[in-house]
Design a protein around this motif. Structure first.
Motif, PDB file in Angstrom:
ATOM      1  N   ALA A  10      -2.370 -24.263 -56.639  1.00  0.00           N
ATOM      2  CA  ALA A  10      -1.931 -25.368 -57.485  1.00  0.00           C
ATOM      3  C   ALA A  10      -2.687 -26.622 -57.075  1.00  0.00           C
ATOM      4  CB  ALA A  10      -0.432 -25.602 -57.323  1.00  0.00           C
ATOM      5  N   HIS A 138       6.741 -29.470 -68.992  1.00  0.00           N
ATOM      6  CA  HIS A 138       5.840 -29.946 -67.947  1.00  0.00           C
ATOM      7  C   HIS A 138       5.586 -31.426 -68.195  1.00  0.00           C
ATOM      8  CE1 HIS A 138       3.156 -29.577 -64.635  1.00  0.00           C
ATOM      9  NE2 HIS A 138       2.057 -29.783 -65.321  1.00  0.00           N
ATOM     10  N   ASP A 159       1.869 -24.246 -66.424  1.00  0.00           N
ATOM     11  CA  ASP A 159       2.793 -24.987 -65.556  1.00  0.00           C
ATOM     12  C   ASP A 159       4.103 -25.206 -66.288  1.00  0.00           C
ATOM     13  OD1 ASP A 159       0.805 -25.098 -63.709  1.00  0.00           O
ATOM     14  OD2 ASP A 159       0.610 -27.275 -63.693  1.00  0.00           O
ATOM     15  N   THR A 160       5.207 -24.908 -65.637  1.00  0.00           N
ATOM     16  CA  THR A 160       6.506 -25.070 -66.288  1.00  0.00           C
ATOM     17  C   THR A 160       7.611 -25.339 -65.283  1.00  0.00           C
ATOM     18  OG1 THR A 160       8.061 -24.066 -67.858  1.00  0.00           O
ATOM     19  CG2 THR A 160       7.069 -22.592 -66.245  1.00  0.00           C
ATOM     20  N   GLU A 179       3.926 -19.350 -62.604  1.00  0.00           N
ATOM     21  CA  GLU A 179       3.697 -20.380 -61.610  1.00  0.00           C
ATOM     22  C   GLU A 179       4.867 -20.388 -60.641  1.00  0.00           C
ATOM     23  OE1 GLU A 179       5.289 -23.781 -60.864  1.00  0.00           O
ATOM     24  OE2 GLU A 179       4.740 -24.782 -62.755  1.00  0.00           O
ATOM     25  N   SER A 181       5.022 -23.086 -57.913  1.00  0.00           N
ATOM     26  CA  SER A 181       4.360 -24.171 -57.177  1.00  0.00           C
ATOM     27  C   SER A 181       5.036 -24.477 -55.851  1.00  0.00           C
ATOM     28  CB  SER A 181       4.373 -25.459 -58.012  1.00  0.00           C
ATOM     29  OG  SER A 181       3.722 -25.269 -59.235  1.00  0.00           O
ATOM     30  N   TRP A 182       6.369 -24.343 -55.839  1.00  0.00           N
ATOM     31  CA  TRP A 182       7.127 -24.872 -54.714  1.00  0.00           C
ATOM     32  C   TRP A 182       7.968 -23.793 -54.037  1.00  0.00           C
ATOM     33  CZ3 TRP A 182       9.320 -29.031 -58.519  1.00  0.00           C
ATOM     34  CH2 TRP A 182       8.341 -30.028 -58.759  1.00  0.00           C
ATOM     35  N   HIS A 193       7.914 -27.994 -62.384  1.00  0.00           N
ATOM     36  CA  HIS A 193       7.386 -26.783 -61.743  1.00  0.00           C
ATOM     37  C   HIS A 193       8.561 -25.885 -61.360  1.00  0.00           C
ATOM     38  CE1 HIS A 193       3.231 -28.011 -61.536  1.00  0.00           C
ATOM     39  NE2 HIS A 193       3.516 -29.107 -60.872  1.00  0.00           N
ATOM     40  N   HIS A 215      -0.300 -20.168 -58.771  1.00  0.00           N
ATOM     41  CA  HIS A 215      -0.168 -21.628 -58.780  1.00  0.00           C
ATOM     42  C   HIS A 215       0.709 -22.072 -57.616  1.00  0.00           C
ATOM     43  CE1 HIS A 215       0.501 -25.731 -60.450  1.00  0.00           C
ATOM     44  NE2 HIS A 215      -0.645 -25.511 -61.036  1.00  0.00           N
ATOM     45  N   TRP A 217       1.388 -24.073 -54.177  1.00  0.00           N
ATOM     46  CA  TRP A 217       0.934 -25.352 -53.618  1.00  0.00           C
ATOM     47  C   TRP A 217       0.155 -25.097 -52.323  1.00  0.00           C
ATOM     48  CZ3 TRP A 217       1.479 -29.266 -56.866  1.00  0.00           C
ATOM     49  CH2 TRP A 217       1.058 -30.526 -56.430  1.00  0.00           C
TER      50      TRP A 217
END
Lengths: 250, 251
Positions: A10, A138, A159-160, A179, A181-182, A193, A215, A217
């Protein structure tokens, strides 16, 4: 139908990685889904760039589309004349990259790419692929993509944040590329995200057969992404890695 | 002093490659010259992402600057907020690059991640142990060649240029010349915005440098042929840049 991971980071690439990108292949038809920084280089490990049949871009953030810039010059300097490359993207993507160019450069880009604007919600055909789209939440308009071919289906989120639309879009898919991301939710940033656990929850509710987390991070613990997602999703689970090939369906 | 090639490809990357970028190392200090596509990933193979003390961008062409976006993202959105470092941009870089950073979700500003300066074409600046001198090159947009001196050793990077005495002067007496060699053959009839391998080697000979690394070679060219063409007009050591190539530079 299979997908190859071109980039799994990401925002910016970690060492040896690239930002968002997938290569989808079906019976000799090749489509890139997003083309973030570093993905053009990785794409060419699998096929010459001029053999791409189409490009689908989910949204205008540069970690998903910046390698359109080097692809443009690669096509300009290609020794053979190339047919315009179909580029399907929400409004804003082409203009974002065109902002790098002067007026003649933008005119050249318009000849190199056959630009189709995705209105999220619409369906369209790309070669042998049937594509349906949904607006996913997003920071900018992001088109979640469902692609069906040869009796198989995959969904790629772009990305969502958390979204019922994603559950609907991904209903009973063979492969959900989501995705993640976190690891921890960031309430302060709003629903932009997913955490790995949320990606797993969406996959479970949609009834996806396989979940591929991407995606991620830079710097986060990918083993924890896997275990967090596995707590919510008991299907086949994979974490994206550059160069990895994942079949869509059996 | 060490010079590490982060990106060796001219204009666009081929498989596994990155476009222009160099890392210059002196002791614990690291300086980055150009940030083409793929170079931020390459950088992290050698040093921590934030163990960089300055960045210089030679000109506005995307193959020298697009990963500045990735680097800015990293500097703004990493859990660890790194200290500010100087970023020197050649003229016109900011105008071309800034629109990329604009979107509906709020603009990012280079000034938030870097101490930003726009250079004159002729500039002398010092970053840590690096004494940096620039001069105007011959290209289609304003472009600086970059000379870096540290620990008594001297390296010079041509950026993108056609044949020019400015490069001969800038690189005079350097220990290592990293010269662009976009083209092959005689170069006659082409605009004076890039060098052939032979022209790069001729310039290297005139500077009196001992070693030349050819870079920015167009991806479809046979690099071995570039080396052979350069060797016909340069008696010193000729190397062809590849991602990860590390050169010791000694006075």
């Amino acid at each position: 139908v299979e997908v190859v991971v071109l980039g799994s980071s990401a925002a910016w690439p970690e060492a040896g990685r690239a930002a968002a990108g997938l290569l989808l292949r079906h019976e000799g038809f090749s489509v890139a889904l997003d083309l973030g920084p570093g993905t053009l280089s990785n794409l060419q490990r699998h096929l010459p760039h001029e053999r791409l049949d189409a490009l689908l871009i989910t949204h205008e953030h540069l970690d998903h589309c910046l390698d359109l810039a080097p692809l443009t010059v690669a096509r300009v300097f290609h020794p053979d004349p190339l047919k315009p490359l179909p580029l399907h993207a929400p409004d804003g993507v082409f203009d974002r990259i065109a902002a790098l160019e002067d007026e003649p450069g933008v005119a050249e880009m318009r000849e190199l790419f056959d630009v189709h604007t995705i209105e999220p919600g619409q369906d369209f055909e790309v070669g042998p692929l049937h594509v349906s789209t949904r607006l996913l939440p997003h920071m900018v308009p992001n088109a979640g993509l469902r692609i069906e071919a040869g009796g198989k289906a995959l969904v790629y989120t772009g990305d969502t944040g958390p979204s019922e639309e994603l559950v609907t879009l991904a209903r009973e898919v063979d492969l959900l590329v989501s995705e993640a991301s976190w690891l921890e939710p960031r309430q302060d940033l709003g629903p932009i995200h997913l955490t790995a656990r949320q990606a797993g929850e969406h996959a479970a509710r949609a009834g996806a057969a396989t979940l591929l987390l991407t995606h991620l991070w830079p710097g986060l613990d990918r083993d924890r992404s896997r275990s967090d997602a596995a707590e919510a999703f008991d299907g086949t689970l994979q974490v994206a890695d550059e160069g990895m090939t994942v079949p869509v369906g059996g | 002093v060490e010079v590490v090639v982060l990106g060796a490809h001219g204009t666009w990357p081929s498989a596994g490659g990155a476009t222009s970028g160099l890392l210059v190392r002196s002791g614990y200090h690291n300086l980055v010259l150009d940030l083409g596509t793929g170079t931020v990933a390459q950088l992290q193979e050698h040093v921590d992402l934030f163990d960089v003390h300055g960045v210089v961008i030679s000109h506005s062409h995307p193959d020298h600057v697009t990963d500045l976006y990735a680097y800015l993202m990293a500097r703004l959105f990493s859990p660890e907020r790194p200290p500010m470092i100087p970023l020197y941009l050649a003229p016109k870089v900011l105008e071309r690059f800034a629109p990329l950073l604009t979107d509906d979700s709020g603009d990012m500003k280079l000034e938030e991640g870097f101490d930003l300066s726009v250079m004159e074409l002729r500039t002398d600046v010092t970053i840590g142990p690096f004494r940096i001198t620039t001069a105007p090159m011959s290209h289609s947009v304003p472009t600086v060649g970059i000379r870096v001196e540290a620990e008594g050793a001297v390296m010079c990077y041509s950026a993108d240029t056609g044949p020019t005495d400015e490069l001969v002067t800038l690189a005079s007496g350097c220990d290592l010349l990293v010269a662009e060699a976009s083209w092959q053959d005689d170069g006659i009839g082409r605009p004076p915005i890039h060098l052939t391998a032979k022209e790069a080697a001729e310039i290297a000979t005139r500077t009196g440098c001992r070693r030349v690394v050819l870079t920015h070679i167009r991806p479809y060219l046979d690099k071995e042929r570039s080396r052979e063409e350069a060797a016909t007009t340069f008696a010193g050591e000729v190397e062809v840049a590849t991602e990860g190539l590390t050169e010791e530079v000694r006075p």
